[in-house]
Scaffold this motif. Sequence first.
Motif, PDB file in Angstrom:
ATOM      1  N   UNK A1253       0.838  -1.187   0.000  1.00  0.00           N
ATOM      2  CA  UNK A1253       0.000   0.000   0.000  1.00  0.00           C
ATOM      3  C   UNK A1253       0.872   1.236   0.000  1.00  0.00           C
ATOM      4  N   UNK A1254       2.024   1.163   0.699  1.00  0.00           N
ATOM      5  CA  UNK A1254       2.830   2.384   0.758  1.00  0.00           C
ATOM      6  C   UNK A1254       3.305   2.770  -0.607  1.00  0.00           C
ATOM      7  N   UNK A1255       3.820   1.784  -1.330  1.00  0.00           N
ATOM      8  CA  UNK A1255       4.341   2.153  -2.638  1.00  0.00           C
ATOM      9  C   UNK A1255       3.232   2.832  -3.388  1.00  0.00           C
ATOM     10  N   UNK A1605     -18.895   5.034  10.414  1.00  0.00           N
ATOM     11  CA  UNK A1605     -17.616   5.146  11.117  1.00  0.00           C
ATOM     12  C   UNK A1605     -17.364   3.905  11.953  1.00  0.00           C
ATOM     13  N   UNK A1606     -18.413   3.468  12.591  1.00  0.00           N
ATOM     14  CA  UNK A1606     -18.265   2.359  13.536  1.00  0.00           C
ATOM     15  C   UNK A1606     -17.811   1.096  12.813  1.00  0.00           C
ATOM     16  N   UNK A1607     -18.396   0.846  11.630  1.00  0.00           N
ATOM     17  CA  UNK A1607     -18.089  -0.407  10.943  1.00  0.00           C
ATOM     18  C   UNK A1607     -16.916  -0.288   9.974  1.00  0.00           C
ATOM     19  N   UNK A1608     -16.365   0.908   9.814  1.00  0.00           N
ATOM     20  CA  UNK A1608     -15.340   1.088   8.791  1.00  0.00           C
ATOM     21  C   UNK A1608     -14.067   0.344   9.144  1.00  0.00           C
ATOM     22  N   UNK A1609     -13.350  -0.117   8.117  1.00  0.00           N
ATOM     23  CA  UNK A1609     -12.089  -0.814   8.373  1.00  0.00           C
ATOM     24  C   UNK A1609     -10.997   0.187   8.756  1.00  0.00           C
ATOM     25  N   UNK A1610     -11.303   1.520   8.605  1.00  0.00           N
ATOM     26  CA  UNK A1610     -10.314   2.521   9.028  1.00  0.00           C
ATOM     27  C   UNK A1610     -10.323   2.676  10.547  1.00  0.00           C
ATOM     28  N   UNK A1688       3.262   0.983  17.203  1.00  0.00           N
ATOM     29  CA  UNK A1688       4.034   1.298  15.995  1.00  0.00           C
ATOM     30  C   UNK A1688       3.411   0.629  14.778  1.00  0.00           C
ATOM     31  N   UNK A1689       3.050  -0.642  14.937  1.00  0.00           N
ATOM     32  CA  UNK A1689       2.442  -1.351  13.805  1.00  0.00           C
ATOM     33  C   UNK A1689       1.138  -0.673  13.420  1.00  0.00           C
ATOM     34  N   UNK A1690       0.328  -0.335  14.430  1.00  0.00           N
ATOM     35  CA  UNK A1690      -0.966   0.278  14.112  1.00  0.00           C
ATOM     36  C   UNK A1690      -0.771   1.593  13.359  1.00  0.00           C
ATOM     37  N   UNK A1691       0.232   2.350  13.771  1.00  0.00           N
ATOM     38  CA  UNK A1691       0.448   3.631  13.091  1.00  0.00           C
ATOM     39  C   UNK A1691       0.976   3.454  11.679  1.00  0.00           C
ATOM     40  N   UNK A1692       1.464   2.259  11.371  1.00  0.00           N
ATOM     41  CA  UNK A1692       1.960   2.005  10.016  1.00  0.00           C
ATOM     42  C   UNK A1692       1.148   0.895   9.378  1.00  0.00           C
ATOM     43  N   UNK A1700      -3.898  -3.821   4.593  1.00  0.00           N
ATOM     44  CA  UNK A1700      -3.467  -2.594   5.253  1.00  0.00           C
ATOM     45  C   UNK A1700      -4.280  -1.396   4.808  1.00  0.00           C
ATOM     46  N   UNK A1701      -4.542  -0.470   5.734  1.00  0.00           N
ATOM     47  CA  UNK A1701      -5.137   0.812   5.373  1.00  0.00           C
ATOM     48  C   UNK A1701      -4.797   1.760   6.506  1.00  0.00           C
TER      49      UNK A1701
END
Length: 2019
Positions: A1253-1255, A1605-1610, A1688-1692, A1700-1701
């Motif tokens: 996802x980063x790339x 918002x509640x159900x979002x994968x974000x 750290x993982x959650x922030x990345x 990943x998102x």
Amino acid sequence: MMSLMVHLKTVAHLRGKGDRIAKVTFRGLPFFSRVAENCEEVANFNEMFRWPIASRLDGNEMLEIQIYNYSKVFSNRLVGTFCMVLQKVAEEGHLELTDTLIDDNNTSIKTSVMIEIKYQPMDGTVGVWSDGEFLDVPDDRDGMFAFETDSLLSGQSHGSGPSPGRSLQGSIPTFRKAGKGVFSAMKLGKIKSSRDDHRKAGADEPAILDMEDLDKKAMRLAGTLDPDTISLASVTAVTTNVSNKRSKPDIKMEPSSGRPVDYQISITVIEARQLIGLNMDPVVCVEIGDDKKYTSMKESTNCPYYNEYFVFDFHVPPHVMFDKIIKLSVIHSKNLLRSGTLVGNFKMDVGTVYSQPEHQFYHKWASLSDPDDITAGCKGYIKCDIAVVGKGDNIKTPHKANETDEDDIEGNLLLPEGIPAERQWARFYVKIYRAEGLPKMNTSIMANVKKAFIGENRDLVDPYVQVQFAGQKGKTSVQKSSYEPIWNEQIIFTELFPPLCKRMKVQIRDSDKVNDVAIGTHFIDLRKISNDGDKGFLPTFGPAWANMYGSTRQYTLMDEHQDLNEGLGEGVSFRARLLLSIAVEILDTTSPEIISSTEVQVETVSNISESATGKMDEFFLFGSFLEATMIDRKIGDKPISFEITIGNYGNQIDGVSKPSSGKKKKKDGDEEEENELIQNSSEDEADEDADLVSVSTTPLMKPVITDRNYFHLPYFEKKPCVYIKSWWQDQRRRLYNSNMMDKIADKLEEGLNDVQEIIKTEKAFPERRLRGVLEELSVGCSRFVTLANKDVNQAGRTKLDRERLKSCMREMDSMAQQAKQIRTQVKKNTVRDKLKLVQNFLQKLRFLADEPQHSIPDVFVWMMTNNKRIAYARIPSKDILYSIVDEETGKDCCKVKAVFLKLPGKKGFGPAGWTVQAKLELYLWLGLNKQRKDFLNGLPNGFEEIKAVKTGPGLHAVPPVCLIYGTKQVFQLRAHMYQARSLFAADSSGLSDPFARVFFSTHSQVTEVLSETLCPTWDQLLVFDDVELFGEASELRDDPPIIVVEIYDQDTVGKAEFIGRTFAKPNIKMCDEHYGPPRFPPQLEYYQVYRGNCTAGELLAAFELLQIGQGGKADLPPLEGPTDSEHGPILPVPLGIRPVLSRYRIEVLFWGLRDLKRINLAQVDRPRVDIECAGKGVQSALIQNYKKNPNFSTLVKWFEVDLPENELLHPPLNIRVVDCRAFGRYILVGSHAVSSLRRFIYSTPDKTSNNWATAAKLMNGYMVLTNGGSQPRSSPSLSSRTFSRPAGDVMVSVDSDPSIRKMDTVVKLDATSDAVVKVDMTDDDGDKDKKKKKKKKKGGAEEEEETDERMLDWWSKYFASIETLKEMLRAQEAAQAEAEEREDLEIAAEAAGSKTKEKSKEKKGFKDKKKAQAVEGAEKKPVKAKVDELVVYNKELESEYGNFEDWLHTFNLYRGKAGDDDDHALDDDRIVGRFKGSLCMYKLPLSEEITREAGFDPTMGMFQNIPHNDPINVLVRVYVVRATDLHPADINGKADPYIVIKLGKSEVKDKENYISKQLNPVFGKSFDIEATFPMESMLTVSVYDWDLVGTDDLIGETKIDLENRFYSKYRATCGISSNYSVHGYNVWRDPMKPTQILAKLCKDGKIDGPHYGPGGKVKVASRIFTGPTEIEDENGLKKQTEEHLALTVLNHWEEIPRVGCKLVPEHVETRPLLNADKPGIEQGRIEMWVDMFPMDMPAPGPAIEIAPRKPKRYELRVIIWNTDEVILEDDDYFTGEKSSDIFVRGWLKGQQEDKQDTDVHYHSLTGEGNFNWRFVFPFEYLMAEEKIVISKKESMFSWDETEYKIPPRLTLQVWDADHFSADDFLGAIELDLNRFPRGAKTAKQCSLNMIRNEQDLPTISIFKQKRVKGWWPFVARDENDEMELTGKVEAELHLVTAEEAEKSPVGLGRNEPDPLEKPNRPDTSLMWFLSPLKSIRYFIWHNYRWLILKLLGLALLLLMLGLFLYSIPGYLVKKILGA
């Protein structure tokens, strides 16, 4: 000189006999051969072509030769093309060959061509390829070269003249009917234009040029090369239209101007500085138009701080709004009784603000000037924000946090970019000479009465001229009774230059006893009559005539169209013309004889000669009506005639008002006067048409019915004509230049639309088409430069004409260069950017083409019945003006044009404006009478002329009154009506019952009615048999008439209701043509349907017009008969045309329904959703009880359907919600049409890519920025991400020390910008060194100490984050500026012109400033304390995360008729609920591997891993931080806001905690509400205004959908903070710890991990993250923990593959507040965030404390020790020596009432004063915002105290005490306690510079230093506004907190406790006690000697008078008695 030569020898094996022509193209530059006449098999050309070239010949470049059959009349027809790659030529330099040609379909044909090619590379010398370089070719004696460009072809041949045997006059070009397109065919000496011919090659090429063909061709030639590398710099340029835009004529029906719109102007007056004047009490007055608002008054200060917010609401048409003037004035000491004196003002029109980026000025300084004294300089500055919001504009307010922005006034002036800071005064001279052609403005009855009494006939109008500019008005005198008034006066305005007011309004008015009315209005735009470039010119105009248009000319007492005369809306008739001129002179304000006031003056000027405006010439206007159809049925029963007028000529009802003066001037003679006596028989006209009478109207004729809505006139073969002779000044040159630019612009616009269409429909190679467009643009521009340069020294050329010509030439020249330059930069990935750039060219061209000086007035076509004017069309005269040069001819001259008539004025607004009043096919020609012989050239051939009966000598030249067509063609029109989508909802159910009606010529047909749908699929073929069209077949083929399609909604009762209309042109097949590809069968296309100016849907259809030849209909392609029996004879769209279908499966996710409104007063109880697409569909499960649970029980269903392969043709999908009532009744609740299914198409994930996802993110233009201004941290920033690792484990390292951990902020630049922010990798040691250095440098002043952890709270975090946000924005601006600058430089570098260089330099200056600001911002910041931060979004959170529709979409359900507002803004009222769910469609069959995956649930289809939709209880915690810029709700311009929160049934009102009189309240509150999803999911946060009496008003509200918002994968339930801590201000808020969250995410996403390893590592799905592993609890003990790692993982998380998102970080979002009463206009913003915690999880901790910080109490102790060098005010009476009685006064800003004075040091002779006096100022202070907080009642009537926040400023003043009169003010100094200059050590070192150079000196803050002592200067302004030093003060400032103050109290003055010693003053000041008399002499006599002398004198007088009165009686008695 390098060059390429091509010798074209012969072309053999041609078919047939005819003229041939060849076109040879290399590097996009074509040459034409001469015409080989009458050759049969072989054409011998034998011609050389030579291209000088600048760059080496590349082996991949191509040469193209095209051979055409040449035709004088039609477009040339392509025989074939020969292309070759010049590889061999490049290697060998010479080549001879013979080869065959290929035709359009890439098949080889017999015809062959023989050529020889030479290439001379010449090393060292490089030739420059210039367009003007034409080389004589020796053996081409009578041929010629010409450019073929598709934009401008001239009538000038570049060769050596016309071919022998043909005179130039003989080859008159034949013109064509209207349309848009390209020029193509060649002629000798002339070039025929057929603009509609999109196909360069003429006949048989496809109109939709298949891009693949080009590629195949290219591939075949280039072997395996990528098609884009074939030629120089990959320049394959396509200049023919690719999308078939030609079939969509663009015709706008409803006038859009004149409509009133809502505007809101908000102005914040922040503060004023440097006001001129002593000790004033300033008030700021804000005035817009006639509305005035005032700020409060601030006492005795020259730099008042207001921070007051004003809002003005308007509902007016746009240009009225933009002409209004915003005026800011500062008034001194205004009160109830006196209006105060004006200090200065500032004016700017609203349009200037609106044209700013974001429509606003933010924190800018307006400089004030005094209108009564222009010699004075600047009178001070006001800092303000001004924003203008129209409906639907959203304004991005820069972040309003702690405003410590630099007080650099000069750098932030309130001026648009590019205007100099120092504006000069200038005089604007508007000279008004005379007017003519005025209408009657009085009734004739009055006139007859007058005539009877006075006996003379008078003109019925008393005109005068009024000019308005920059808020001032000037008037000329009134000329009584004159239709041709002569004024010869000038009106002079004095205004700053350049003015900030764009338009000048000139109005002729009729003076009347009761009220004056406007006769006509003309606006002059100053931008069009001046040029601000380095070679620019001051505004200048004329002397030229300005034509005025307005209402019709017959006089009525109540004119319904009076607005038109005021300049609102499009004028419908000529009113008058006015001769005027404008000049501007910059004033030298230093010269003594200048008048200093800016009052408007009026003076007389000398007369102007007749010829000054050009020589009069006779013009001839001819018009022919070929067809009149679609006449509205209201007027269909009476006979109709059409009238054409130009000026007053041709106007028979209410034309020229005859001047009463006996002599009738020739030029005003109105030719319709039938008295033959004055019939133009003046001597100078004895030419052939001496007795030509104008005929301006067609004969009356009764219409015939077409269908139930429209009629038509039966013109058939007899076409009536009109012609008019008129006299005007010959200023055609102006119009010609304008026409040329217009044509270039039209061409460009068409090309750009084409490129956009290609991008939209995803055809291949938009970049090639864009290159073609640029190519045409550059050629067109260069062509303009050659043509316009035929310099004309004709009469009447004004200065503006000359200057405009020069600047247009310059602009066009640079545009040509830039276009060439950009052309080389167009690549596949830059198309969109470059498209934007080219759009700017288009605007510039349109701007340049608009000629400010009028010449010939516009032509009006009126439809009349009963001598009443019904409907009109206005045709600009330049569009039909004839010139012998093709480019200069108007675009509609000699063309048959479809003209739609509309109702005049306001009648044309709204529904009345949608109906067509009439559609004319009209041919017009306007030109000089001398050129009249050409006037019939463009008509369709095959007519004979019928002349008027009257015979005369010169009969042959009389124009016809009627044309009779002998030849007619019979056609069959086939309209393939496939479907429509997104139609306008015309019924109350929110649907329509649409049918379409197709009009062509005099025929019309309808499709069937489909009920209850907005997306009808008619699939119907309408056949129009026996359509008769007149004129020659081939001409019709090139330009068929327009087809009109109208869509209606069928109603059971009453007539059908209009939905919208669209226009189309058919594909034509002549009877000799083959019906087959590529042109036939035609393709379906989308046509935009318009309803007025709003779009009302799209129609998918195709139209073909087939000629019926001798064989009758049998020759036409067969029609398939009606296939389905039930519909009867309805023909379906035939197979070749209807789209190819494939099988798709559509899966539907049914989640639930929300917010359903009542239907017919009944609640919705058992709803169901029906999904339908292309006739198939699926129904959801029934919701049994909507109230209890609005979610569906079955989640996923699917259906299969046949859909077109082409995604663009997919039919819409309809979602309908019905309510199931008892007894099987269904009621429609609402519906939604998903017009495009593309976003729901499922594509299989690509397994091969290691899709990071980063790339991808980086590609998308995300950038990682770090927050540390000066020390970026070395976290996963761009440089340390290891992209190069093998696809195994990837290390991501994170800083080890948690206290320094700073958050990455993701800046989203749009993916197109190439900005890169460099991140320096400095380590912390470097920083420490820096710090040390800093400490040393400051010379002992200690640096900001480390922030104490306990001191920090949530607000510290918030303010730190806002700082970061601002820094980011600055960095972004800098990066953008840099990118733009790069681009500018590139363009400049390549365009060798120095002009562009200078331009970019100017621009660069501005950008450098921006960059510098950003960099400076970064450097200036002290090293920031390390505070954990959150993310502040300056918009809604959902807009950052795609509305949280990552898998759950919300579809609004509509019901009810759509509103007819311009932008459907009222659609919100039609929303009756929302359907939540999703769609997924894919082609069948689907690949296996998806369904085989582990855990695949077949019932869920593509919707795997979706949570269940059972009800769930949630605790919702809403945090409201603050609101900004609220709309004032009370009369005082303030509001008393409080918060109300609603969620489902629960409502929290925070009424008792309202905040008094604040528009920027800080709430700092959290609210907890329990809710159950899905029943309660829409959260409403409102801000109300508290009122003491009456109900509270809603200011604005914002709605948040919590469910998504509640159900979002974000994971938007609770933002993830950047750091994990268990106590303190940054405590973890979520009940789940990071490790738990991470474990859950991994489990849900089925990924491996997390695996925690030793040494602070964690592995998740082959990614390894590192981080700290220790945590400190409250007691400071360290413990091991894995939380940091997990966090750290959650922030990345976005870097995790596949699942990943970006997870929502801890944040504050800014949401706009809206109010239904003012739709679309923001009423303020609210900053807040929401946390949600499911109730089945552990309960969260207590809410974070975000209560507003309480201000801290401080005490400022100021000791005034001494003063020195105070200026001496008083004179000693005896000794004459000067002295002063000094005292010092001080106060803190905002607390003027608490001002304190020292005692008086009497009689100081040196200006020295000794005081030892202490002031004590207690105050409350907010550290974070650097503001003092004051609470006080605004007035005695106020209910409660209002809080003010004011910057902490200490004012000290020095005064001279006087006993008997007011004290004299001597000087003052104001110290900003946060940053003021350090005091000087001694009085000597203290000087004015401490204030003058404040910016450069080191400053200190009392809050850090606590104690400061030193000398400061007092200053005042002298008469010339110069600062002067008026004294110095030695003071000591000591700041203590309230607690310290209590511990060690001090006394005021010299009192206890801690008293100060008495000052040691010299004896003069103590004389009072030593010798009272002497001191009386000093103090009283000295000050008041004149007063005392006057009093003595008066006393003596009174004594004498008394004695006189006393003794006079005695004397009188003595005299009388004679004693």
